[in-house]
Design an enzyme around this catalytic site. Structure first.
Site, PDB file in Angstrom:
ATOM      1  CB  THR A 103      -0.889   0.049   1.262  1.00 23.81           C
ATOM      2  OG1 THR A 103      -0.033   0.158   2.409  1.00 23.81           O
ATOM      3  CG2 THR A 103      -1.748  -1.195   1.401  1.00 23.81           C
TER       4      THR A 103
ATOM      5  CB  ALA B  95       1.907  -0.412   6.789  1.00 24.99           C
TER       6      ALA B  95
ATOM      7  CB  VAL C  28       8.196  -0.482   8.608  1.00 26.84           C
ATOM      8  CG1 VAL C  28       8.160   1.047   8.694  1.00 26.84           C
ATOM      9  CG2 VAL C  28       7.619  -1.113   9.874  1.00 26.84           C
ATOM     10  CE  LYS C  29       5.765   0.876  -0.563  1.00 25.13           C
ATOM     11  NZ  LYS C  29       4.527   0.954  -1.333  1.00 25.13           N
ATOM     12  CB  ILE C  30      11.610   3.285   5.053  1.00 20.14           C
ATOM     13  CG1 ILE C  30      11.242   2.491   6.306  1.00 20.14           C
ATOM     14  CG2 ILE C  30      12.521   4.444   5.347  1.00 20.14           C
ATOM     15  CD1 ILE C  30      10.865   3.324   7.486  1.00 20.14           C
TER      16      ILE C  30
END
Ligand code: G3P
Length: 218
Positions: free
Chosen positions: A27, A60, A86-88
């Site tokens: 997402t 996310a 965890v999307k960074i």
């Protein structure tokens, strides 16, 4: 090759999951906004709902752009469900955050990657996934698949464990070409995944089989 669906739409995620070939979901803030999801509590609940549908990893994305903010936000996301990745974003503080999460054993997806140098940094920082955006490179007349190829060579040269997640996939040929090059994962819309099903000879052949069966059973 793993198949992720790139959407925050629960119906489409259920459809892809029901097909039996889904390995995860990605997402981003734009996709969440498209579904009308806003406010911290609603956002977190939506990620939980996605995790309840799929068996695999769910990316996310953090909104913060400073190191402390990304750590705080990322840890809260990671605590929601073990499936959360965890999307960074690929920015300076993002690279530091990738290293922090890697040291903590928290899965990460480094997003907004448009060059081999950025992908090399993400791998060195210990990202679980790196997301080169191939469709957006194609949009500006640059070969997105060429970038995947370069990253594959670099990661293989040094045996980096970071998985190449081809993102911004727009159509079935992107998926097929990424598979040929050796991308570990692709994320795209449901339409690109279901388009892989289609071939006119399959339809013609099935029609003939069923007609012959009907003739000999009438
Ligand atoms: O989720 C990141 C990426 O897949 C975005 O795709 O189509 O907005 O370029 P797109």
């Amino acid at each position: 090759m793993k198949f992720f669906i790139d959407t925050a739409n629960l119906d489409q995620i259920r459809d892809a999951q029901d097909l039996g070939v889904l390995d995860g979901v990605t997402t981003n803030p734009s996709l969440m906004a498209k579904e009308g999801i806003s406010g911290q509590e609603n956002v977190l609940n939506h990620y939980k709902a996605i995790c309840d549908i799929v068996d695999g990893d769910v990316s996310a994305e953090v909104i913060s752009t400073d190191y402390e903010g990304m750590i705080k936000e990322g840890m809260a996301l990671a605590e929601l469900n073990p499936k959360i990745v965890v999307k960074i974003p690929m920015i300076k503080d993002g690279v530091k955050a990738l290293k922090y999460f890697s040291d903590q054993g928290v899965k990460t997806n480094c997003t907004l990657v448009f060059s081999a140098g950025q992908a090399l940094l993400a791998a060195k920082a210990g990202a679980t996934y790196v997301s080169p955006f191939i469709g957006r490179l194609d949009d500006i007349s640059t070969d997105g698949l060429d970038l995947i190829e370069k990253i594959r060579v670099i990661y293989d040269n040094y045996e980096y464990e970071t998985e190449i997640l081809a993102a911004s996939v727009r159509h079935p040929m992107h998926i097929i070409e990424c598979a040929e090059i050796g991308a570990d994962v692709m994320t795209g819309p449901l339409s690109a995944i279901t388009a892989l099903l289609k071939h006119p000879l399959t339809d013609i052949g099935l029609e003939k089989f069923l007609a012959d069966h009907a003739k000999s059973n009438s």
